[in-house]
Enzyme design. Sequence first.
Site, PDB file in Angstrom:
ATOM      1  N   ASN A   1       0.835  -1.208   0.000  1.00  0.00           N
ATOM      2  CA  ASN A   1       0.000   0.000   0.000  1.00  0.00           C
ATOM      3  C   ASN A   1       0.861   1.244   0.000  1.00  0.00           C
ATOM      4  O   ASN A   1       2.036   1.205   0.379  1.00  0.00           O
ATOM      5  CB  ASN A   1      -0.859   0.087   1.278  1.00  0.00           C
TER       6      ASN A   1
ATOM      7  N   ASP B   1       0.770   4.481   2.267  1.00  0.00           N
ATOM      8  CA  ASP B   1       0.136   4.965   3.503  1.00  0.00           C
ATOM      9  C   ASP B   1       0.059   6.493   3.485  1.00  0.00           C
ATOM     10  O   ASP B   1       1.095   7.172   3.369  1.00  0.00           O
ATOM     11  CB  ASP B   1       0.944   4.530   4.728  1.00  0.00           C
TER      12      ASP B   1
ATOM     13  N   GLY C   1       1.525  -1.281   3.861  1.00  0.00           N
ATOM     14  CA  GLY C   1       0.866  -2.557   3.536  1.00  0.00           C
ATOM     15  C   GLY C   1       1.508  -3.646   4.386  1.00  0.00           C
ATOM     16  O   GLY C   1       2.739  -3.720   4.488  1.00  0.00           O
TER      17      GLY C   1
ATOM     18  N   ASN D   1       5.414  -4.402   4.449  1.00  0.00           N
ATOM     19  CA  ASN D   1       6.114  -4.076   5.702  1.00  0.00           C
ATOM     20  C   ASN D   1       6.851  -5.305   6.240  1.00  0.00           C
ATOM     21  O   ASN D   1       7.991  -5.224   6.697  1.00  0.00           O
ATOM     22  CB  ASN D   1       5.131  -3.589   6.768  1.00  0.00           C
TER      23      ASN D   1
ATOM     24  N   GLU E   1      -4.551  -9.270   4.148  1.00  0.00           N
ATOM     25  CA  GLU E   1      -5.005  -8.125   3.351  1.00  0.00           C
ATOM     26  C   GLU E   1      -5.126  -8.491   1.870  1.00  0.00           C
ATOM     27  O   GLU E   1      -5.288  -7.608   1.031  1.00  0.00           O
ATOM     28  CB  GLU E   1      -4.049  -6.937   3.510  1.00  0.00           C
TER      29      GLU E   1
ATOM     30  N   ASP F   1       3.955  -5.676  12.226  1.00  0.00           N
ATOM     31  CA  ASP F   1       4.584  -6.246  11.026  1.00  0.00           C
ATOM     32  C   ASP F   1       6.069  -6.539  11.277  1.00  0.00           C
ATOM     33  O   ASP F   1       6.606  -7.545  10.794  1.00  0.00           O
ATOM     34  CB  ASP F   1       4.434  -5.281   9.847  1.00  0.00           C
TER      35      ASP F   1
ATOM     36  N   ALA G   1      10.648  -0.419  16.420  1.00  0.00           N
ATOM     37  CA  ALA G   1       9.771   0.101  15.357  1.00  0.00           C
ATOM     38  C   ALA G   1       8.805   1.176  15.854  1.00  0.00           C
ATOM     39  O   ALA G   1       8.349   1.998  15.063  1.00  0.00           O
ATOM     40  CB  ALA G   1       8.991  -1.048  14.715  1.00  0.00           C
TER      41      ALA G   1
ATOM     42  N   SER H   1      10.251   3.135   9.805  1.00  0.00           N
ATOM     43  CA  SER H   1      10.565   2.813  11.208  1.00  0.00           C
ATOM     44  C   SER H   1      11.112   1.398  11.387  1.00  0.00           C
ATOM     45  O   SER H   1      11.505   1.024  12.483  1.00  0.00           O
ATOM     46  CB  SER H   1       9.296   2.955  12.059  1.00  0.00           C
TER      47      SER H   1
END
Length: 287
Positions: free
Chosen positions: A13, A15, A41, A45, A138, A233, A263, A272
Amino acid sequence: MSQPKIITVGSANLDLVAACEHLPAPGETVTGARFAQYPGGKGANQALAARRLGGEVAMIARVGKDANAAAALALLKEDGVDLSRIVEDDGAPTGVALIFVDKAGENMIVVASGANGALGPADVAGAGPADAVLCQLEVPLSAIEAAADIESGLFAINLAPAMPMPTDLLERADLLIVNEGEAEFYGDALYRGEGLVAKTLGRDGAILYRAGKEVARMPVYAVPVIDTVGAGDTFCGALAVALAEGMEEGAALRFASGAAALAVTKEGAQPSLPWRKDVEAFLADKA
Ligand code: RIB
Protein backbone atom coordinates in the site's frame (compact mmCIF):
# COMPACT_ATOMS: atom_id res chain seq x y z
CA MET A 1 23.14 -20.10 8.97
CA SER A 2 23.33 -18.19 5.70
CA GLN A 3 20.54 -15.72 4.98
CA PRO A 4 17.21 -17.56 5.15
CA LYS A 5 15.12 -17.33 2.00
CA ILE A 6 11.74 -15.76 2.82
CA ILE A 7 8.77 -15.37 0.46
CA THR A 8 6.10 -12.87 1.49
CA VAL A 9 2.68 -13.16 -0.14
CA GLY A 10 0.66 -10.08 0.73
CA SER A 11 -0.34 -6.47 0.32
CA ALA A 12 1.57 -3.39 -0.75
CA ASN A 13 0.00 0.00 0.00
CA LEU A 14 0.81 3.65 -0.03
CA ASP A 15 0.14 4.97 3.50
CA LEU A 16 -1.36 8.47 3.70
CA VAL A 17 -0.81 9.51 7.30
CA ALA A 18 -2.28 12.37 9.34
CA ALA A 19 -0.53 12.85 12.69
CA CYS A 20 -3.15 14.52 14.88
CA GLU A 21 -3.74 15.60 18.46
CA HIS A 22 -6.44 12.97 19.04
CA LEU A 23 -8.23 10.34 16.95
CA PRO A 24 -11.59 11.53 15.59
CA ALA A 25 -14.89 10.23 16.96
CA PRO A 26 -17.56 9.37 14.32
CA GLY A 27 -18.74 12.62 12.75
CA GLU A 28 -15.93 14.69 14.27
CA THR A 29 -13.51 16.83 12.21
CA VAL A 30 -10.01 17.07 13.66
CA THR A 31 -7.92 19.94 12.29
CA GLY A 32 -4.25 20.86 12.66
CA ALA A 33 -2.88 17.46 11.56
CA ARG A 34 0.54 16.98 9.95
CA PHE A 35 0.51 14.97 6.69
CA ALA A 36 3.09 12.49 5.41
CA GLN A 37 3.09 9.54 3.02
CA TYR A 38 5.09 6.35 3.39
CA PRO A 39 5.29 2.94 1.72
CA GLY A 40 3.19 0.44 3.68
CA GLY A 41 0.87 -2.56 3.54
CA LYS A 42 1.21 -5.47 5.91
CA GLY A 43 2.80 -7.72 3.29
CA ALA A 44 5.35 -5.16 2.14
CA ASN A 45 6.11 -4.08 5.70
CA GLN A 46 6.79 -7.66 6.74
CA ALA A 47 8.90 -8.28 3.64
CA LEU A 48 11.03 -5.23 4.37
CA ALA A 49 11.31 -6.09 8.06
CA ALA A 50 12.50 -9.60 7.17
CA ARG A 51 14.98 -8.13 4.68
CA ARG A 52 16.45 -5.58 7.09
CA LEU A 53 16.67 -8.26 9.78
CA GLY A 54 18.73 -10.65 7.70
CA GLY A 55 16.52 -12.47 5.18
CA GLU A 56 16.89 -12.90 1.44
CA VAL A 57 13.34 -11.82 0.66
CA ALA A 58 11.04 -12.06 -2.35
CA MET A 59 7.63 -10.38 -2.40
CA ILE A 60 4.55 -11.59 -4.27
CA ALA A 61 1.97 -8.81 -4.59
CA ARG A 62 -0.15 -6.73 -6.96
CA VAL A 63 0.00 -2.98 -7.47
CA GLY A 64 -1.79 -0.72 -9.96
CA LYS A 65 -0.37 0.82 -13.12
CA ASP A 66 -0.17 4.22 -11.45
CA ALA A 67 2.23 6.65 -9.79
CA ASN A 68 1.45 5.27 -6.32
CA ALA A 69 2.98 1.90 -7.27
CA ALA A 70 6.55 3.21 -7.42
CA ALA A 71 6.05 5.06 -4.14
CA ALA A 72 4.63 1.94 -2.47
CA LEU A 73 7.57 -0.22 -3.59
CA ALA A 74 10.36 2.35 -3.19
CA LEU A 75 11.94 1.09 0.04
CA LEU A 76 11.56 -2.59 -0.89
CA LYS A 77 13.51 -1.79 -4.05
CA GLU A 78 16.10 0.31 -2.24
CA ASP A 79 16.79 -2.41 0.33
CA GLY A 80 17.07 -5.27 -2.14
CA VAL A 81 13.79 -7.18 -1.81
CA ASP A 82 13.25 -9.29 -4.95
CA LEU A 83 10.31 -7.64 -6.75
CA SER A 84 10.41 -9.79 -9.90
CA ARG A 85 7.01 -11.34 -9.06
CA ILE A 86 5.16 -8.09 -8.43
CA VAL A 87 2.27 -7.86 -10.91
CA GLU A 88 1.05 -4.52 -12.28
CA ASP A 89 -2.72 -4.83 -12.41
CA ASP A 90 -4.51 -3.23 -15.40
CA GLY A 91 -7.86 -2.99 -13.67
CA ALA A 92 -7.26 -1.68 -10.16
CA PRO A 93 -5.19 1.04 -8.46
CA THR A 94 -2.36 0.53 -5.98
CA GLY A 95 -3.73 -0.05 -2.48
CA VAL A 96 -3.94 2.99 -0.25
CA ALA A 97 -4.18 3.11 3.55
CA LEU A 98 -5.64 6.18 5.27
CA ILE A 99 -4.02 6.38 8.69
CA PHE A 100 -4.55 8.66 11.70
CA VAL A 101 -1.90 8.62 14.44
CA ASP A 102 -2.51 10.49 17.70
CA LYS A 103 0.06 12.06 20.01
CA ALA A 104 0.22 8.87 22.12
CA GLY A 105 1.16 6.85 19.02
CA GLU A 106 -2.21 5.07 18.74
CA ASN A 107 -3.71 4.72 15.28
CA MET A 108 -6.80 4.14 13.15
CA ILE A 109 -6.41 2.63 9.66
CA VAL A 110 -8.78 2.28 6.71
CA VAL A 111 -7.44 0.38 3.69
CA ALA A 112 -8.71 0.84 0.11
CA SER A 113 -7.33 -2.48 -1.13
CA GLY A 114 -7.31 -1.80 -4.88
CA ALA A 115 -5.00 -4.24 -6.69
CA ASN A 116 -4.29 -6.22 -3.50
CA GLY A 117 -7.83 -7.58 -3.83
CA ALA A 118 -6.96 -9.19 -7.18
CA LEU A 119 -3.96 -11.22 -5.94
CA GLY A 120 -4.67 -14.87 -6.74
CA PRO A 121 -3.25 -18.38 -7.04
CA ALA A 122 -1.81 -17.72 -10.51
CA ASP A 123 0.40 -14.98 -9.01
CA VAL A 124 1.75 -17.45 -6.46
CA ALA A 125 2.13 -20.52 -8.71
CA GLY A 126 5.67 -21.77 -9.22
CA ALA A 127 7.17 -19.79 -6.31
CA GLY A 128 9.68 -21.40 -3.98
CA PRO A 129 11.22 -23.29 -2.43
CA ALA A 130 11.88 -21.09 0.61
CA ASP A 131 12.94 -21.40 4.22
CA ALA A 132 9.79 -19.51 5.22
CA VAL A 133 6.60 -18.28 3.57
CA LEU A 134 4.91 -15.38 5.36
CA CYS A 135 1.31 -14.27 4.66
CA GLN A 136 -1.20 -11.80 6.11
CA LEU A 137 -4.91 -11.32 5.45
CA GLU A 138 -5.01 -8.13 3.35
CA VAL A 139 -5.18 -10.28 0.18
CA PRO A 140 -7.76 -12.88 -0.91
CA LEU A 141 -7.88 -16.23 0.82
CA SER A 142 -7.22 -18.05 -2.48
CA ALA A 143 -3.74 -16.46 -2.62
CA ILE A 144 -2.97 -17.59 0.92
CA GLU A 145 -4.17 -21.12 0.16
CA ALA A 146 -1.81 -21.16 -2.83
CA ALA A 147 1.02 -19.86 -0.62
CA ALA A 148 0.47 -22.80 1.74
CA ASP A 149 1.47 -25.08 -1.14
CA ILE A 150 4.87 -23.41 -1.67
CA GLU A 151 7.60 -25.80 -0.54
CA SER A 152 9.03 -24.29 2.65
CA GLY A 153 10.35 -25.06 6.11
CA LEU A 154 7.94 -22.65 7.83
CA PHE A 155 4.49 -21.61 6.62
CA ALA A 156 3.44 -18.58 8.67
CA ILE A 157 0.22 -16.54 8.67
CA ASN A 158 -0.23 -13.24 10.47
CA LEU A 159 -4.03 -13.34 10.94
CA ALA A 160 -4.41 -9.60 10.41
CA PRO A 161 -6.88 -8.16 9.79
CA ALA A 162 -9.00 -11.02 11.19
CA MET A 163 -11.36 -12.69 8.74
CA PRO A 164 -13.01 -16.12 8.66
CA MET A 165 -10.48 -18.82 7.73
CA PRO A 166 -10.90 -22.52 6.97
CA THR A 167 -9.82 -24.52 10.02
CA ASP A 168 -7.60 -26.80 7.92
CA LEU A 169 -5.55 -23.81 6.75
CA LEU A 170 -5.05 -22.69 10.37
CA GLU A 171 -3.96 -26.23 11.23
CA ARG A 172 -1.53 -26.38 8.30
CA ALA A 173 0.36 -23.29 9.45
CA ASP A 174 3.65 -23.83 11.28
CA LEU A 175 3.27 -20.38 12.81
CA LEU A 176 0.19 -18.21 13.43
CA ILE A 177 0.68 -14.64 14.69
CA VAL A 178 -2.18 -12.72 16.33
CA ASN A 179 -2.79 -9.71 18.52
CA GLU A 180 -5.31 -9.83 21.36
CA GLY A 181 -8.31 -8.88 19.21
CA GLU A 182 -7.43 -11.47 16.58
CA ALA A 183 -6.86 -14.12 19.27
CA GLU A 184 -10.38 -13.44 20.53
CA PHE A 185 -11.80 -13.60 16.99
CA TYR A 186 -10.31 -17.05 16.26
CA GLY A 187 -10.59 -18.50 19.79
CA ASP A 188 -9.68 -22.16 20.26
CA ALA A 189 -9.30 -22.72 16.50
CA LEU A 190 -5.84 -21.15 16.81
CA TYR A 191 -4.54 -23.96 18.95
CA ARG A 192 -5.87 -27.05 17.12
CA GLY A 193 -2.72 -27.60 15.04
CA GLU A 194 0.72 -28.73 16.17
CA GLY A 195 2.46 -25.50 15.20
CA LEU A 196 3.47 -22.33 16.99
CA VAL A 197 1.08 -19.50 17.90
CA ALA A 198 2.59 -16.11 18.77
CA LYS A 199 0.21 -13.77 20.58
CA THR A 200 1.17 -10.11 21.02
CA LEU A 201 -0.37 -8.36 24.02
CA GLY A 202 0.46 -4.69 23.39
CA ARG A 203 1.91 -3.20 26.56
CA ASP A 204 1.93 -6.69 28.17
CA GLY A 205 4.47 -8.19 25.77
CA ALA A 206 4.07 -11.43 23.84
CA ILE A 207 3.58 -15.17 24.38
CA LEU A 208 4.60 -18.10 22.20
CA TYR A 209 2.64 -21.36 22.32
CA ARG A 210 3.43 -24.72 20.75
CA ALA A 211 0.54 -27.17 20.30
CA GLY A 212 -1.48 -25.00 22.69
CA LYS A 213 1.14 -24.94 25.48
CA GLU A 214 3.09 -21.82 26.44
CA VAL A 215 6.78 -22.21 25.53
CA ALA A 216 8.05 -18.63 25.90
CA ARG A 217 6.93 -15.24 27.19
CA MET A 218 8.43 -11.74 26.85
CA PRO A 219 7.49 -8.55 28.70
CA VAL A 220 7.34 -5.42 26.57
CA TYR A 221 10.50 -3.31 26.32
CA ALA A 222 9.97 0.21 27.67
CA VAL A 223 10.72 2.68 24.84
CA PRO A 224 9.36 6.11 23.87
CA VAL A 225 6.28 5.44 21.72
CA ILE A 226 6.06 7.71 18.66
CA ASP A 227 4.03 5.63 16.18
CA THR A 228 2.87 2.01 16.51
CA VAL A 229 2.05 1.56 12.79
CA GLY A 230 4.21 -1.27 11.47
CA ALA A 231 5.27 -2.59 14.89
CA GLY A 232 3.17 -5.74 14.52
CA ASP A 233 4.58 -6.25 11.03
CA THR A 234 8.12 -5.89 12.37
CA PHE A 235 7.36 -8.55 14.98
CA CYS A 236 6.10 -10.93 12.25
CA GLY A 237 9.05 -10.38 9.91
CA ALA A 238 11.53 -10.75 12.77
CA LEU A 239 9.95 -13.92 14.13
CA ALA A 240 9.89 -15.51 10.67
CA VAL A 241 13.57 -14.71 10.08
CA ALA A 242 14.63 -15.93 13.52
CA LEU A 243 12.72 -19.21 13.30
CA ALA A 244 13.84 -19.78 9.70
CA GLU A 245 17.42 -19.37 10.91
CA GLY A 246 16.81 -22.09 13.49
CA MET A 247 16.90 -19.78 16.51
CA GLU A 248 15.54 -21.38 19.70
CA GLU A 249 11.90 -20.38 20.37
CA GLY A 250 12.55 -18.16 23.41
CA ALA A 251 15.42 -16.39 21.66
CA ALA A 252 13.28 -15.91 18.55
CA LEU A 253 10.49 -14.31 20.60
CA ARG A 254 13.02 -12.01 22.29
CA PHE A 255 14.48 -11.01 18.91
CA ALA A 256 10.99 -10.23 17.53
CA SER A 257 10.03 -8.27 20.65
CA GLY A 258 13.22 -6.21 20.48
CA ALA A 259 12.66 -5.45 16.79
CA ALA A 260 9.02 -4.42 17.42
CA ALA A 261 10.10 -2.15 20.29
CA LEU A 262 12.50 -0.27 18.01
CA ALA A 263 9.77 0.10 15.36
CA VAL A 264 7.51 2.18 17.63
CA THR A 265 10.22 4.77 18.27
CA LYS A 266 9.98 6.32 14.77
CA GLU A 267 7.24 7.62 12.48
CA GLY A 268 5.83 5.71 9.51
CA ALA A 269 5.47 2.01 8.80
CA GLN A 270 8.46 1.24 6.61
CA PRO A 271 10.79 4.09 7.61
CA SER A 272 10.56 2.81 11.21
CA LEU A 273 11.59 -0.79 10.46
CA PRO A 274 14.89 -1.55 12.21
CA TRP A 275 18.05 -3.17 10.83
CA ARG A 276 19.52 -6.27 12.42
CA LYS A 277 22.56 -4.52 13.86
CA ASP A 278 20.26 -2.08 15.67
CA VAL A 279 18.15 -4.88 17.14
CA GLU A 280 21.25 -6.78 18.25
CA ALA A 281 22.72 -3.65 19.86
CA PHE A 282 19.38 -2.91 21.59
CA LEU A 283 19.11 -6.46 22.95
CA ALA A 284 22.76 -6.59 24.01
CA ASP A 285 22.07 -3.54 26.12
CA LYS A 286 19.13 -5.35 27.79
CA ALA A 287 21.03 -8.57 28.55
O1 RIB B 1 0.16 -2.96 9.66
C1 RIB B 1 0.28 -1.63 9.21
C2 RIB B 1 -0.19 -1.51 7.79
O2 RIB B 1 -1.57 -1.78 7.74
C3 RIB B 1 -0.03 -0.14 7.20
O3 RIB B 1 1.22 0.06 6.60
C4 RIB B 1 -1.20 -0.03 6.23
O4 RIB B 1 -0.83 0.00 4.90
C5 RIB B 1 -2.09 -1.23 6.55
O5 RIB B 1 -2.00 -2.19 5.60
